[in-house]
Motif scaffolding. Structure first.
Motif, PDB file in Angstrom:
ATOM      1  N   CYS A  31      14.827  -0.947  -9.957  1.00 16.35           N
ATOM      2  CA  CYS A  31      16.244  -0.641  -9.712  1.00 16.35           C
ATOM      3  C   CYS A  31      16.657  -0.948  -8.273  1.00 16.35           C
ATOM      4  N   GLY A  32      15.752  -1.521  -7.481  1.00 19.79           N
ATOM      5  CA  GLY A  32      16.067  -1.872  -6.115  1.00 19.79           C
ATOM      6  C   GLY A  32      15.983  -0.723  -5.134  1.00 19.79           C
ATOM      7  N   ILE A  33      15.260   0.330  -5.494  1.00 21.24           N
ATOM      8  CA  ILE A  33      15.115   1.499  -4.628  1.00 21.24           C
ATOM      9  C   ILE A  33      13.781   1.390  -3.886  1.00 21.24           C
ATOM     10  N   ASN A  34      13.810   1.531  -2.563  1.00 22.25           N
ATOM     11  CA  ASN A  34      12.587   1.506  -1.763  1.00 22.25           C
ATOM     12  C   ASN A  34      11.830   2.811  -1.985  1.00 22.25           C
ATOM     13  N   THR A  35      10.573   2.697  -2.403  1.00 21.09           N
ATOM     14  CA  THR A  35       9.787   3.873  -2.755  1.00 21.09           C
ATOM     15  C   THR A  35       8.545   3.971  -1.888  1.00 21.09           C
ATOM     16  N   THR A  36       8.277   5.178  -1.396  1.00 20.94           N
ATOM     17  CA  THR A  36       7.057   5.475  -0.651  1.00 20.94           C
ATOM     18  C   THR A  36       6.365   6.632  -1.346  1.00 20.94           C
ATOM     19  N   VAL A  37       5.066   6.475  -1.601  1.00 23.50           N
ATOM     20  CA  VAL A  37       4.280   7.519  -2.249  1.00 23.50           C
ATOM     21  C   VAL A  37       3.215   8.008  -1.271  1.00 23.50           C
ATOM     22  N   ILE A  38       3.107   9.320  -1.131  1.00 19.31           N
ATOM     23  CA  ILE A  38       2.042   9.936  -0.339  1.00 19.31           C
ATOM     24  C   ILE A  38       1.146  10.689  -1.313  1.00 19.31           C
ATOM     25  N   THR A  39      -0.140  10.347  -1.313  1.00 18.22           N
ATOM     26  CA  THR A  39      -1.080  10.937  -2.252  1.00 18.22           C
ATOM     27  C   THR A  39      -2.446  11.091  -1.598  1.00 18.22           C
ATOM     28  N   LYS A  40      -3.386  11.686  -2.327  1.00 15.75           N
ATOM     29  CA  LYS A  40      -4.745  11.861  -1.829  1.00 15.75           C
ATOM     30  C   LYS A  40      -5.526  10.564  -1.981  1.00 15.75           C
ATOM     31  N   TYR A  41      -6.424  10.321  -1.045  1.00 21.54           N
ATOM     32  CA  TYR A  41      -7.334   9.181  -1.126  1.00 21.54           C
ATOM     33  C   TYR A  41      -8.524   9.581  -1.971  1.00 21.54           C
ATOM     34  N   ARG A  42      -8.762   8.861  -3.031  1.00 20.27           N
ATOM     35  CA  ARG A  42      -9.893   9.143  -3.917  1.00 20.27           C
ATOM     36  C   ARG A  42     -10.900   8.017  -3.767  1.00 20.27           C
ATOM     37  N   GLY A  43     -11.974   8.316  -3.147  1.00 21.87           N
ATOM     38  CA  GLY A  43     -12.995   7.317  -2.889  1.00 21.87           C
ATOM     39  C   GLY A  43     -13.914   7.833  -1.807  1.00 21.87           C
ATOM     40  N   ASN A  44     -14.564   6.905  -1.104  1.00 19.62           N
ATOM     41  CA  ASN A  44     -15.405   7.323   0.010  1.00 19.62           C
ATOM     42  C   ASN A  44     -14.541   8.012   1.047  1.00 19.62           C
ATOM     43  N   GLU A  45     -15.081   9.036   1.661  1.00 23.29           N
ATOM     44  CA  GLU A  45     -14.320   9.835   2.620  1.00 23.29           C
ATOM     45  C   GLU A  45     -13.866   8.993   3.806  1.00 23.29           C
ATOM     46  N   ILE A  46     -12.684   9.287   4.287  1.00 25.21           N
ATOM     47  CA  ILE A  46     -12.164   8.696   5.508  1.00 25.21           C
ATOM     48  C   ILE A  46     -12.003   9.816   6.527  1.00 25.21           C
TER      49      ILE A  46
END
Length: 78
Positions: A31-46
């Motif tokens: 729809c032309g909307i700029n989207t930003t997602v903040i989520t948990k990192y699932r993988g090797n620890e950072i």
């Protein structure tokens, strides 16, 4: 217009809680909307003070440090 989605679960985790924000992420981009997602990192620890930013065709995905507990690790793996 900009949209910020903050979610606990996001693919590659395969659950309803992950699929719902992922579908918003895809459909808002159409729809032309700029989207930003903040989520948990699932993988090797950072390190706790770092995060990973990915630009995709749907928007921006920010993955932050996650202190996974044992049940979370089982859910992500199986």
């Amino acid at each position: 217009m900009n949209v910020l989605i903050i979610c606990n679960d996001f693919p590659p985790l395969n659950s309803i809680g992950a699929q719902r924000p992922y579908s918003w992420y895809k459909h808002f981009a159409r729809c032309g909307i700029n989207t930003t997602v903040i989520t948990k990192y699932r993988g090797n620890e950072i390190p706790t003070d770092q995060f990973i930013t990915e630009k995709t065709k749907y928007g921006t995905l920010i993955k932050v440090h996650n202190q996974q507990k044992l049940p979370d690790r089982f859910l992500a793996k199986y």
